[in-house]
Structure formats: structure tokens, C-alpha cells
Design a protein around this motif. Structure first.
Motif, mmCIF file in Angstrom:
data_model
loop_
_atom_site.group_PDB
_atom_site.id
_atom_site.type_symbol
_atom_site.label_atom_id
_atom_site.label_comp_id
_atom_site.label_asym_id
_atom_site.label_seq_id
_atom_site.Cartn_x
_atom_site.Cartn_y
_atom_site.Cartn_z
ATOM 1 N N ARG A 12 0.827 -1.209 0.000
ATOM 2 C CA ARG A 12 0.000 0.000 0.000
ATOM 3 C C ARG A 12 0.857 1.254 0.000
ATOM 4 O O ARG A 12 0.390 2.322 -0.320
ATOM 5 C CB ARG A 12 -0.936 0.025 1.213
ATOM 6 N N SER A 13 2.100 1.116 0.400
ATOM 7 C CA SER A 13 2.974 2.281 0.414
ATOM 8 C C SER A 13 3.671 2.462 -0.941
ATOM 9 O O SER A 13 4.664 3.156 -1.046
ATOM 10 C CB SER A 13 4.002 2.175 1.539
ATOM 11 N N GLY A 46 7.019 21.087 0.939
ATOM 12 C CA GLY A 46 7.711 20.793 2.193
ATOM 13 C C GLY A 46 7.974 19.322 2.447
ATOM 14 O O GLY A 46 8.507 18.977 3.503
ATOM 15 N N LEU A 47 7.628 18.441 1.513
ATOM 16 C CA LEU A 47 7.918 17.024 1.720
ATOM 17 C C LEU A 47 9.391 16.742 1.428
ATOM 18 O O LEU A 47 10.000 17.375 0.565
ATOM 19 C CB LEU A 47 7.044 16.156 0.804
ATOM 20 N N HIS A 48 9.927 15.800 2.187
ATOM 21 C CA HIS A 48 11.293 15.323 1.943
ATOM 22 C C HIS A 48 11.179 14.252 0.857
ATOM 23 O O HIS A 48 10.662 13.164 1.102
ATOM 24 C CB HIS A 48 11.865 14.743 3.239
ATOM 25 N N VAL A 49 11.660 14.574 -0.338
ATOM 26 C CA VAL A 49 11.556 13.685 -1.494
ATOM 27 C C VAL A 49 12.953 13.215 -1.859
ATOM 28 O O VAL A 49 13.885 14.010 -1.957
ATOM 29 C CB VAL A 49 10.911 14.414 -2.695
ATOM 30 N N ASP A 59 9.990 11.299 2.953
ATOM 31 C CA ASP A 59 8.528 11.159 2.999
ATOM 32 C C ASP A 59 8.039 10.330 1.821
ATOM 33 O O ASP A 59 7.062 9.592 1.946
ATOM 34 C CB ASP A 59 7.852 12.536 2.958
ATOM 35 N N VAL A 60 8.705 10.477 0.693
ATOM 36 C CA VAL A 60 8.371 9.700 -0.500
ATOM 37 C C VAL A 60 9.642 9.517 -1.319
ATOM 38 O O VAL A 60 10.483 10.409 -1.400
ATOM 39 C CB VAL A 60 7.236 10.366 -1.331
ATOM 40 N N ALA A 69 2.439 10.899 3.788
ATOM 41 C CA ALA A 69 3.219 11.686 4.740
ATOM 42 C C ALA A 69 2.392 11.994 5.989
ATOM 43 O O ALA A 69 2.910 11.930 7.113
ATOM 44 C CB ALA A 69 3.695 12.986 4.082
ATOM 45 N N ALA A 70 1.108 12.307 5.810
ATOM 46 C CA ALA A 70 0.239 12.606 6.960
ATOM 47 C C ALA A 70 0.053 11.367 7.828
ATOM 48 O O ALA A 70 0.058 11.452 9.057
ATOM 49 C CB ALA A 70 -1.110 13.123 6.471
ATOM 50 N N ALA A 71 -0.079 10.199 7.214
ATOM 51 C CA ALA A 71 -0.269 8.963 7.963
ATOM 52 C C ALA A 71 0.986 8.597 8.760
ATOM 53 O O ALA A 71 0.893 7.977 9.809
ATOM 54 C CB ALA A 71 -0.640 7.825 7.021
#
Length: 173
Positions: A5-6, A33-36, A101-102, A169-171
Motif C-alpha cells: 500500500r505504500s 515541504g515534503l522530503h523527497v 517522505d516519499v 506523509a500525513a499517515a
């Protein structure tokens, strides 16, 4: 693999490669702002007289490497350079160590379908629960399903990838 699922896959065919969409999406996610981390690719197709170019880029550092061998003007066809791919795999391992984060993976390609390439890094990210966006050729979708099963999220647009990434990221927080 237990946590599929990820994983968000972007299925494509030869007529519509996802590279510019993935680049745009990664840039937008970073701006949010996500760490990619991970790899993006670009290049240009070859023709009968020359090999294509295929460049992988480390999202976090901007490092770039050509991963098709330069075989000379008389060579026919293109071949992946194992040392270039190994260097890019190292960049993915470095990105994994920062717990992004992704994580973007430019392709689940023929090498990965054969159990080689950056398959180990894909498995390590899945085991660590790091959300991944991976481009998968329509032709390799059966091999992808053998590797990862059938429960990954499918995205066709930048907006879908962004929404999925933000939810992941929120999860995690």
C-alpha cells in the motif's frame, strides 16, 4: 513484500513516458515541504545511427549520471552501463538512509523484472515502509505483479501522485 500500500505505480507505454510528469510532481512535493528522495530520469531517444541517452538524476543532490554505455559510432543498439546503474543504486541507498517522505524510483524495468538492477533498493524501501512512486511499463506489469502483488495504488496524473504522497506523509506523522 508485505507493505505494498505504500507503493504508487505509474503505468506507461512507449508512446507516453512519465518522466516529465514525475519530475514536475517531485518538484511540487518538495515545494510543499515534503522530503523527497530517489531517482528521476530523462534523455532522448536514439535512432538508427545513434544510441539513446538515458540520464538518472538524484533528486536530493542533483547528481546526474549517463547510464547507457557509450559504445562508439559504429555500435548498433543501446546497452545499460552496469557501473552507472550501480552508482545510481548507491544514491537510492543514501536517500533511504534519510527516511524520505516519499521515494521516487525512475523505473521498474527489464533488469528489475529479472531480479537485478535496483530491485534490492526497492525491496529495502518497501521493508522500511518508505512510500514509493515507481514508473512501470505496461509491458512489465505482469512481472511487477509477481514481485509486488496487485494492491499498489495506481496513478495516472501528477495530482493523483501528489494527493497520495501527502496522504502517506500525513499517515506517517
Amino acid at each position: 513484500m508485505s507493505e505494498t500500500r505504500s507503493i504508487c505505480i505509474v503505468v506507461y507505454d512507449r508512446s507516453k513516458r512519465p518522466d516529465s510528469m514525475l519530475r514536475h510532481t517531485a518538484q511540487r512535493l518538495r515545494a510543499m515541504g515534503l522530503h523527497v528522495g530517489g531517482l528521476l530520469q530523462d534523455g532522448k531517444p536514439g535512432d538508427i545511427s545513434s544510441c539513446a541517452t538515458l540520464v538518472l538524476e538524484d533528486i536530493g543532490t542533483g547528481r546526474r549520471i549517463q547510464v547507457f554505455e557509450r559504445r562508439g559510432a559504429e555500435a548498433l543498439g543501446c546497452r545499460l552501463d552496469p557501473s552507472g546503474l550501480a552508482e545510481a543504486a548507491g544514491w537510492v541507498r543514501e536517500a533511504l538512509a534519510t527516511s524520505p517522505d516519499v521515494l521516487f524510483i525512475n523505473r521498474f524495468g527489464h533488469l528489475e523484472a529479472e531480479g537485478r538492477g535496483i530491485l534490492h533498493e526497492i525491496g529495502a524501501a518497501a521493508t522500511a515502509g518508505i512510500p514509493m512512486v515507481i514508473a512501470v511499463s505496461q509491458l512489465l506489469l505482469p512481472q511487477w505483479h509477481i514481485f509486488a502483488g496487485h494492491v499498489a495504488f495506481f496513478a495516472t496524473t501528477s495530482e493523483q501522485i501528489e494527493s497520495w504522497s501527502l496522504a502517506q506523509a500525513a499517515a506517517a506523522s
